[in-house]
Scaffold this motif. Structure first.
Motif, short mmCIF file in Angstrom:
data_model
loop_
_atom_site.label_atom_id
_atom_site.label_comp_id
_atom_site.label_asym_id
_atom_site.label_seq_id
_atom_site.Cartn_x
_atom_site.Cartn_y
_atom_site.Cartn_z
N ALA A 16 0.86 -1.18 0.00
CA ALA A 16 0.00 0.00 0.00
C ALA A 16 0.89 1.22 0.00
O ALA A 16 2.08 1.15 0.32
CB ALA A 16 -0.91 0.01 1.23
N THR A 20 -1.78 4.56 4.25
CA THR A 20 -2.96 3.73 4.04
C THR A 20 -3.31 2.93 5.28
O THR A 20 -4.47 2.60 5.50
CB THR A 20 -2.73 2.78 2.84
OG1 THR A 20 -2.42 3.58 1.69
CG2 THR A 20 -3.95 1.94 2.54
N LYS A 22 -0.96 0.16 6.66
CA LYS A 22 -0.41 -1.20 6.63
C LYS A 22 -0.08 -1.71 8.03
O LYS A 22 -0.51 -2.79 8.43
CB LYS A 22 0.87 -1.24 5.77
CG LYS A 22 0.67 -1.00 4.31
CD LYS A 22 1.97 -1.11 3.53
CE LYS A 22 3.04 -0.16 3.94
NZ LYS A 22 2.84 1.26 3.63
N TYR A 123 -5.96 -0.26 -0.21
CA TYR A 123 -6.13 0.99 -0.95
C TYR A 123 -7.23 1.83 -0.32
O TYR A 123 -8.34 1.35 -0.10
CB TYR A 123 -6.45 0.74 -2.42
CG TYR A 123 -6.52 2.02 -3.20
CD1 TYR A 123 -5.36 2.64 -3.61
CD2 TYR A 123 -7.74 2.62 -3.48
CE1 TYR A 123 -5.39 3.85 -4.29
CE2 TYR A 123 -7.79 3.83 -4.17
CZ TYR A 123 -6.61 4.44 -4.57
OH TYR A 123 -6.65 5.64 -5.23
#
Length: 182
Positions: A16, A20, A22, A123
């Motif tokens: 990502a 985002t 992660k 995403y």
């Protein structure tokens, strides 16, 4: 990096763009995977210089004096530090060989977007280039809204805000991969 990496355990990249979530997702996901009986190892890519040691400590002094590698161990943990002067980017294939003796049920690789490994892509609308969803190695996409690009039919679509759903998919994917490797 054109061919898939070969390992004795399943390797899943979590890819990502920065911001985002992660690491936040992995913090929630790892306990759920452990509850499902999976031993999960993680390799995290850092885009900047980092140090796990502290100036003034003996291990820092010995590493600075030229020990390579430097392993420090206690009853609770150990850390292996290796200087890599002149290396532009870490070699994921080599790092995976370092993890092989630990025989994980699953290896999660955070980052390393360009490497040819199966990926769970995260995403969020407006964060980064949506082309990340089009990588041929994408196995699943965890999204917060409709995908901004068409996903391949084989790509599982997951809700980025539903960690239980993501854990279920990762566990099933890892089980399938382990059967294939056996």
């Amino acid at each position: 990096m054109s061919d898939a990496l070969r390992c004795s355990f399943p390797v899943l990249g979590v890819a990502a763009w920065s911001g985002t979530g992660k690491t936040t997702l992995l913090e929630q996901l790892l306990p759920l995977l452990r509850e499902k009986g999976l031993s999960v190892a993680v390799i995290k890519h850092a885009h900047h210089q980092f140090d796990v040691d502290q100036p003034g400590k003996d291990s820092y002094k010995l590493r600075s004096a030229g020990a390579t590698p430097m392993l420090i161990a206690s009853r609770q943990r150990f850390a292996l530090m290796q200087e890599t002067p002149g290396q532009e980017e870490p070699n994921l294939a080599y790092l995976l060989t370092l993890m092989a003796p630990h025989h994980p049920d699953l290896m999660i690789v955070e980052g390393f977007k360009a490497w040819p490994i199966p990926k769970l892509v995260l995403y969020r609308d407006g964060i980064g280039d949506p082309a990340i969803l089009c990588d041929e190695w994408v196995q699943a996409a965890a999204l917060t809204a409709e995908p901004p690009v068409a996903l391949r039919p084989s790509v599982a679509r997951l809700d980025l805000n539903n960690c239980e759903e993501i854990a279920r998919w990762v566990s099933e994917w890892a089980d399938q991969q382990r059967r294939t490797l056996a």
